[in-house]
Motif scaffolding. Structure first.
Motif, PDB file in Angstrom:
ATOM      1  N   LEU A  99       0.817  -1.077  -0.022  1.00 57.68           N
ATOM      2  CA  LEU A  99      -0.002  -0.056   0.075  1.00 57.68           C
ATOM      3  C   LEU A  99       0.806   1.287  -0.045  1.00 57.68           C
ATOM      4  N   ILE A 100       1.940   1.178   0.837  1.00 51.24           N
ATOM      5  CA  ILE A 100       2.624   2.508   0.878  1.00 51.24           C
ATOM      6  C   ILE A 100       3.842   2.622   0.165  1.00 51.24           C
ATOM      7  N   PHE A 101       4.558   1.493  -0.421  1.00 53.72           N
ATOM      8  CA  PHE A 101       5.299   1.229  -1.540  1.00 53.72           C
ATOM      9  C   PHE A 101       5.055   0.619  -2.742  1.00 53.72           C
ATOM     10  N   SER A 102       3.913   1.125  -3.482  1.00 46.98           N
ATOM     11  CA  SER A 102       3.405   0.264  -4.554  1.00 46.98           C
ATOM     12  C   SER A 102       4.441  -0.262  -5.407  1.00 46.98           C
ATOM     13  N   GLY A 103       4.337  -1.601  -5.891  1.00 46.35           N
ATOM     14  CA  GLY A 103       5.130  -2.456  -6.768  1.00 46.35           C
ATOM     15  C   GLY A 103       6.381  -3.110  -6.033  1.00 46.35           C
ATOM     16  N   SER A 104       6.481  -2.886  -4.814  1.00 47.65           N
ATOM     17  CA  SER A 104       7.425  -3.560  -3.758  1.00 47.65           C
ATOM     18  C   SER A 104       7.559  -4.994  -4.063  1.00 47.65           C
ATOM     19  N   THR A 105       8.914  -5.677  -3.890  1.00 46.13           N
ATOM     20  CA  THR A 105       8.779  -7.089  -4.003  1.00 46.13           C
ATOM     21  C   THR A 105       8.391  -7.717  -2.671  1.00 46.13           C
ATOM     22  N   PRO A 106       7.974  -9.125  -2.438  1.00 47.95           N
ATOM     23  CA  PRO A 106       7.717  -9.755  -1.284  1.00 47.95           C
ATOM     24  C   PRO A 106       8.889  -9.215  -0.151  1.00 47.95           C
ATOM     25  N   LEU A 107      10.045  -9.295  -0.485  1.00 45.25           N
ATOM     26  CA  LEU A 107      11.172  -9.229   0.475  1.00 45.25           C
ATOM     27  C   LEU A 107      10.955  -8.307   1.424  1.00 45.25           C
ATOM     28  N   ALA A 108      10.585  -6.990   1.278  1.00 45.30           N
ATOM     29  CA  ALA A 108      10.324  -5.881   2.228  1.00 45.30           C
ATOM     30  C   ALA A 108       9.111  -6.438   3.255  1.00 45.30           C
ATOM     31  N   GLY A 109       8.340  -6.952   2.687  1.00 45.82           N
ATOM     32  CA  GLY A 109       7.235  -7.335   3.543  1.00 45.82           C
ATOM     33  C   GLY A 109       7.562  -8.415   4.663  1.00 45.82           C
ATOM     34  N   GLU A 110       8.243  -9.477   4.105  1.00 48.78           N
ATOM     35  CA  GLU A 110       9.075 -10.548   4.847  1.00 48.78           C
ATOM     36  C   GLU A 110       9.664  -9.810   6.199  1.00 48.78           C
ATOM     37  N   LEU A 111      10.978  -8.853   5.570  1.00 50.95           N
ATOM     38  CA  LEU A 111      11.614  -8.612   6.455  1.00 50.95           C
ATOM     39  C   LEU A 111      10.912  -7.449   7.507  1.00 50.95           C
ATOM     40  N   LEU A 112       9.795  -6.885   7.118  1.00 50.61           N
ATOM     41  CA  LEU A 112       9.019  -6.057   8.243  1.00 50.61           C
ATOM     42  C   LEU A 112       8.091  -7.159   9.067  1.00 50.61           C
ATOM     43  N   SER A 113       7.771  -8.297   8.592  1.00 54.49           N
ATOM     44  CA  SER A 113       7.024  -9.221   9.503  1.00 54.49           C
ATOM     45  C   SER A 113       8.125  -9.636  10.650  1.00 54.49           C
ATOM     46  N   ILE A 114       9.218  -9.805  10.225  1.00 54.92           N
ATOM     47  CA  ILE A 114      10.362 -10.299  11.170  1.00 54.92           C
ATOM     48  C   ILE A 114      10.656  -8.934  12.261  1.00 54.92           C
ATOM     49  N   LEU A 115      11.105  -7.766  11.466  1.00 55.85           N
ATOM     50  CA  LEU A 115      11.431  -6.582  12.477  1.00 55.85           C
ATOM     51  C   LEU A 115      10.404  -6.393  13.058  1.00 55.85           C
ATOM     52  N   SER A 116       9.245  -6.326  12.706  1.00 61.02           N
ATOM     53  CA  SER A 116       8.062  -5.780  13.819  1.00 61.02           C
ATOM     54  C   SER A 116       8.063  -6.403  14.933  1.00 61.02           C
ATOM     55  N   LEU A 117       8.461  -7.719  15.041  1.00 65.96           N
ATOM     56  CA  LEU A 117       8.286  -8.547  16.339  1.00 65.96           C
ATOM     57  C   LEU A 117       9.171  -7.580  17.313  1.00 65.96           C
ATOM     58  N   SER A 118      10.210  -7.262  17.137  1.00 66.13           N
ATOM     59  CA  SER A 118      11.088  -6.389  18.018  1.00 66.13           C
ATOM     60  C   SER A 118      10.382  -5.241  18.655  1.00 66.13           C
TER      61      SER A 118
END
Length: 266
Positions: A99-118
């Motif tokens: 939604l925020i970065f249109s056209g992004s690869t799944p990599l950014a979402g996967e990284l955010l999924s891990i990072l957000s846990l911290s």
């Protein structure tokens, strides 16, 4: 920590993969995942800032009961926000990135999924840092920060080879809890109390897991119906929030009396 991350990650990745791939991986982590990750931290930080005067006053009066009550409230409210942000954001990381970065690869979402846990440990670290500063122990917070930065840098360097760019958020998930534990040791030493871990960890974690499950399940349900995740994002957030708030009352983490007191103070 951010500055050291920049140097360590990009230089390390260049030795492990072609420079173009290294730049792309680092971009997904630093300009997308980290950018969204930093937003919820500001909400958590405000709790610590708002309670500094109360803790300072109670400490100056040597009112240990008030210090303990105020400190536990600070950690409880920060954990309520932190667990919701951490597990909720982890569940909807992919559509949020899209939604925020249109056209992004799944990599950014996967990284955010891990990072957000911290975010849970980040919230606790920030609040306990303000608690120590409130009683004039700013030097001790520097100690925990330096330890965290060194640990984060070493772990990032070591984990990038076996895990690739995923090693960076994993290192963050290890470094911040260590910083929080060091701050807790100082709080026990100077304030003389140990937090109520049932209220600041167990109950919010249970509510957060339910929030994660409902939000994730809502996304999958909409996906089965062929509806875009960008559209499904908002119902998923709403469903997760409703379940989370309901569980806060069911688990008695928040009571109507507390809400009334907050409203009266405003």
């Amino acid at each position: 920590m951010g500055l050291i991350d920049t140097t360590v990650i990009i230089n390390r990745l260049k030795t492990l993969m072609p420079e173009v791939e290294a730049q792309a991986a680092y971009g997904a982590y630093s300009t997308k995942a980290t950018a969204i990750f930093n937003l919820p931290s500001f909400f958590i930080i405000t709790i610590g800032v708002s309670l500094v005067p109360s803790i300072s006053a109670a400490f100056a009066k040597k009112d240990s009961v008030l210090v303990k009550r105020t400190g536990n409230l600070a950690l409880k409210y920060s954990s309520i926000i932190a667990f919701a942000c951490a597990l909720g954001l982890s569940a909807v990381s992919q559509p949020t990135i899209q939604l925020i970065f249109s056209g992004s690869t799944p990599l950014a979402g996967e990284l955010l999924s891990i990072l957000s846990l911290s975010l849970v440990a980040v919230g606790f670290t920030n609040v306990t840092t303000y608690m120590l500063q409130a009683i004039g122990k700013a030097y001790q917070t520097v100690v925990s920060t330096v330890v965290g930065v060194i640990l984060k840098s070493i772990l990032t360097f070591l984990l990038l080879e076996p895990l690739g760019i995923y090693g960076a958020p994993v290192a963050t998930n290890i470094a911040y809890p260590v910083m929080f534990i060091i701050n807790l040791i100082y709080i026990k030493k100077y304030l003389g109390f140990v937090p109520n871990f049932i209220d600041i960890l167990l109950k919010p974690f249970f509510a957060g897991i339910a929030c994660f499950g409902v939000a994730w399940g809502t996304l999958k349900l909409f996906d089965m119906w062929g509806i875009s995740q960008k559209i499904a994002l908002f119902p998923a957030i709403a469903a997760g929030a409703v379940v989370y708030i309901a569980l806060l009352f069911i688990l008695k983490l928040v009571t109507m009396n507390e809400i009334k007191q907050v409203v009266k103070k405003k």
